[in-house]
Design a protein around this motif. Structure first.
Motif, mmCIF file in Angstrom:
data_model
loop_
_atom_site.group_PDB
_atom_site.id
_atom_site.type_symbol
_atom_site.label_atom_id
_atom_site.label_comp_id
_atom_site.label_asym_id
_atom_site.label_seq_id
_atom_site.Cartn_x
_atom_site.Cartn_y
_atom_site.Cartn_z
ATOM 1 N N ASP A 227 0.838 -1.193 0.000
ATOM 2 C CA ASP A 227 0.000 0.000 0.000
ATOM 3 C C ASP A 227 0.874 1.244 0.000
ATOM 4 O OD1 ASP A 227 -1.748 2.185 1.499
ATOM 5 O OD2 ASP A 227 -3.085 0.686 0.602
ATOM 6 N N ARG A 228 0.464 2.267 -0.732
ATOM 7 C CA ARG A 228 1.225 3.518 -0.796
ATOM 8 C C ARG A 228 1.480 4.099 0.592
ATOM 9 N NH1 ARG A 228 -1.575 7.719 -3.274
ATOM 10 N NH2 ARG A 228 0.374 8.761 -3.744
ATOM 11 N N SER A 229 0.514 3.954 1.480
ATOM 12 C CA SER A 229 0.670 4.514 2.822
ATOM 13 C C SER A 229 1.829 3.873 3.575
ATOM 14 C CB SER A 229 -0.626 4.373 3.616
ATOM 15 O OG SER A 229 -0.937 3.012 3.815
ATOM 16 N N VAL A 230 2.112 2.622 3.273
ATOM 17 C CA VAL A 230 3.243 1.940 3.903
ATOM 18 C C VAL A 230 4.548 2.602 3.468
ATOM 19 C CG1 VAL A 230 4.500 -0.247 4.053
ATOM 20 C CG2 VAL A 230 1.995 -0.237 4.124
ATOM 21 N N HIS A 231 4.635 2.905 2.174
ATOM 22 C CA HIS A 231 5.828 3.596 1.660
ATOM 23 C C HIS A 231 6.036 4.910 2.403
ATOM 24 C CE1 HIS A 231 8.484 5.805 -1.038
ATOM 25 N NE2 HIS A 231 7.554 6.735 -1.085
ATOM 26 N N TYR A 232 4.980 5.705 2.556
ATOM 27 C CA TYR A 232 5.111 7.001 3.216
ATOM 28 C C TYR A 232 5.420 6.837 4.709
ATOM 29 C CZ TYR A 232 3.596 8.942 -1.178
ATOM 30 O OH TYR A 232 3.524 9.278 -2.504
ATOM 31 N N ASP A 233 4.913 5.786 5.298
ATOM 32 C CA ASP A 233 5.253 5.494 6.693
ATOM 33 C C ASP A 233 6.739 5.159 6.810
ATOM 34 O OD1 ASP A 233 4.579 4.986 9.497
ATOM 35 O OD2 ASP A 233 4.928 2.872 8.999
ATOM 36 N N TRP A 234 7.250 4.326 5.891
ATOM 37 C CA TRP A 234 8.671 4.002 5.894
ATOM 38 C C TRP A 234 9.516 5.255 5.669
ATOM 39 C CZ3 TRP A 234 8.154 -0.715 2.111
ATOM 40 C CH2 TRP A 234 7.646 -1.808 2.821
ATOM 41 N N MET A 235 9.054 6.136 4.769
ATOM 42 C CA MET A 235 9.786 7.378 4.497
ATOM 43 C C MET A 235 9.930 8.216 5.764
ATOM 44 S SD MET A 235 10.828 7.818 1.338
ATOM 45 C CE MET A 235 10.902 9.590 1.095
ATOM 46 N N GLU A 236 8.865 8.208 6.561
ATOM 47 C CA GLU A 236 8.853 9.019 7.772
ATOM 48 C C GLU A 236 9.663 8.395 8.905
ATOM 49 O OE1 GLU A 236 5.386 10.433 10.773
ATOM 50 O OE2 GLU A 236 4.977 10.730 8.627
ATOM 51 N N ARG A 237 9.637 7.072 8.989
ATOM 52 C CA ARG A 237 10.209 6.390 10.164
ATOM 53 C C ARG A 237 11.590 5.760 9.940
ATOM 54 N NH1 ARG A 237 5.838 5.170 13.889
ATOM 55 N NH2 ARG A 237 3.863 5.742 12.927
ATOM 56 N N ASP A 238 11.933 5.464 8.697
ATOM 57 C CA ASP A 238 13.153 4.705 8.418
ATOM 58 C C ASP A 238 14.125 5.575 7.612
ATOM 59 O OD1 ASP A 238 15.139 2.970 7.456
ATOM 60 O OD2 ASP A 238 13.731 1.306 7.217
ATOM 61 N N GLU A 239 15.128 6.102 8.293
ATOM 62 C CA GLU A 239 16.072 7.021 7.651
ATOM 63 C C GLU A 239 16.830 6.361 6.498
ATOM 64 O OE1 GLU A 239 19.913 9.788 8.787
ATOM 65 O OE2 GLU A 239 18.549 9.162 10.373
ATOM 66 N N GLU A 240 17.222 5.114 6.675
ATOM 67 C CA GLU A 240 17.955 4.397 5.625
ATOM 68 C C GLU A 240 17.078 4.222 4.375
ATOM 69 O OE1 GLU A 240 20.126 0.089 4.866
ATOM 70 O OE2 GLU A 240 19.725 0.726 6.920
ATOM 71 N N TYR A 241 15.824 3.852 4.582
ATOM 72 C CA TYR A 241 14.887 3.708 3.469
ATOM 73 C C TYR A 241 14.717 5.053 2.754
ATOM 74 C CZ TYR A 241 10.550 2.760 0.921
ATOM 75 O OH TYR A 241 9.595 2.626 -0.060
ATOM 76 N N ARG A 242 14.510 6.115 3.540
ATOM 77 C CA ARG A 242 14.316 7.446 2.966
ATOM 78 C C ARG A 242 15.521 7.862 2.119
ATOM 79 N NH1 ARG A 242 13.674 10.087 7.273
ATOM 80 N NH2 ARG A 242 15.731 11.020 7.409
ATOM 81 N N LYS A 243 16.716 7.603 2.593
ATOM 82 C CA LYS A 243 17.923 7.960 1.847
ATOM 83 C C LYS A 243 18.012 7.184 0.537
ATOM 84 C CE LYS A 243 20.726 9.632 5.659
ATOM 85 N NZ LYS A 243 21.917 9.451 6.489
ATOM 86 N N LYS A 244 17.623 5.928 0.570
ATOM 87 C CA LYS A 244 17.645 5.124 -0.658
ATOM 88 C C LYS A 244 16.611 5.640 -1.656
ATOM 89 C CE LYS A 244 19.631 0.991 1.353
ATOM 90 N NZ LYS A 244 19.473 -0.412 1.721
ATOM 91 N N VAL A 245 15.455 6.039 -1.161
ATOM 92 C CA VAL A 245 14.428 6.609 -2.037
ATOM 93 C C VAL A 245 14.924 7.933 -2.620
ATOM 94 C CG1 VAL A 245 12.080 7.560 -2.140
ATOM 95 C CG2 VAL A 245 12.516 5.437 -0.884
ATOM 96 N N GLU A 246 15.582 8.744 -1.801
ATOM 97 C CA GLU A 246 16.139 10.006 -2.291
ATOM 98 C C GLU A 246 17.181 9.757 -3.378
ATOM 99 O OE1 GLU A 246 17.462 11.875 1.326
ATOM 100 O OE2 GLU A 246 15.422 12.509 1.870
ATOM 101 N N ASP A 247 17.984 8.709 -3.223
ATOM 102 C CA ASP A 247 18.959 8.340 -4.259
ATOM 103 C C ASP A 247 18.255 7.972 -5.564
ATOM 104 O OD1 ASP A 247 21.101 8.777 -2.554
ATOM 105 O OD2 ASP A 247 21.361 6.646 -2.055
#
Length: 106
Positions: free
Chosen positions: A22-42
């Protein structure tokens, strides 16, 4: 999800369908998981590189729209920017040169 984002160049809704998340899971990971967020930013940086490459290809081929876009965004310091003018009821004129500032004539 990260592999799906790579395949879709960061388009979340399409990647979520591929990954069956679910898209909301992605946004939750973006908010809570710094490593995930950095990979998405890459991944987003890779997308930007891809788009820039396409723009440069179009400029090289003489695409007038691409050239104008590049000058308006990259050539502002050389005067390639939009100018907006609004005149009020009492004849005060406001000139907006770009989003970096406002010139007031009046």
């Amino acid at each position: 999800m990260l592999k799906a984002l790579e395949k879709t160049l960061g388009i979340v809704s399409h990647a979520a369908k591929i990954a069956d998340v679910d898209r909301s899971v992605h946004y939750d990971w973006m908010e809570r998981d710094e490593e995930y967020r950095k990979k998405v930013e890459d991944i987003c940086e890779i997308k930007l590189d891809f788009v820039e490459s396409a723009l440069h290809k179009n400029i090289k081929s003489g695409d007038t729209t691409a050239i104008i876009f590049a000058l308006k965004t990259l050539g502002k310091k050389r005067g390639y920017s939009e100018k907006y003018e609004i005149q009020s009821e009492n004849n005060v004129v406001f000139n907006w040169l770009d989003e970096n500032g406002m010139k007031f004539d009046g």
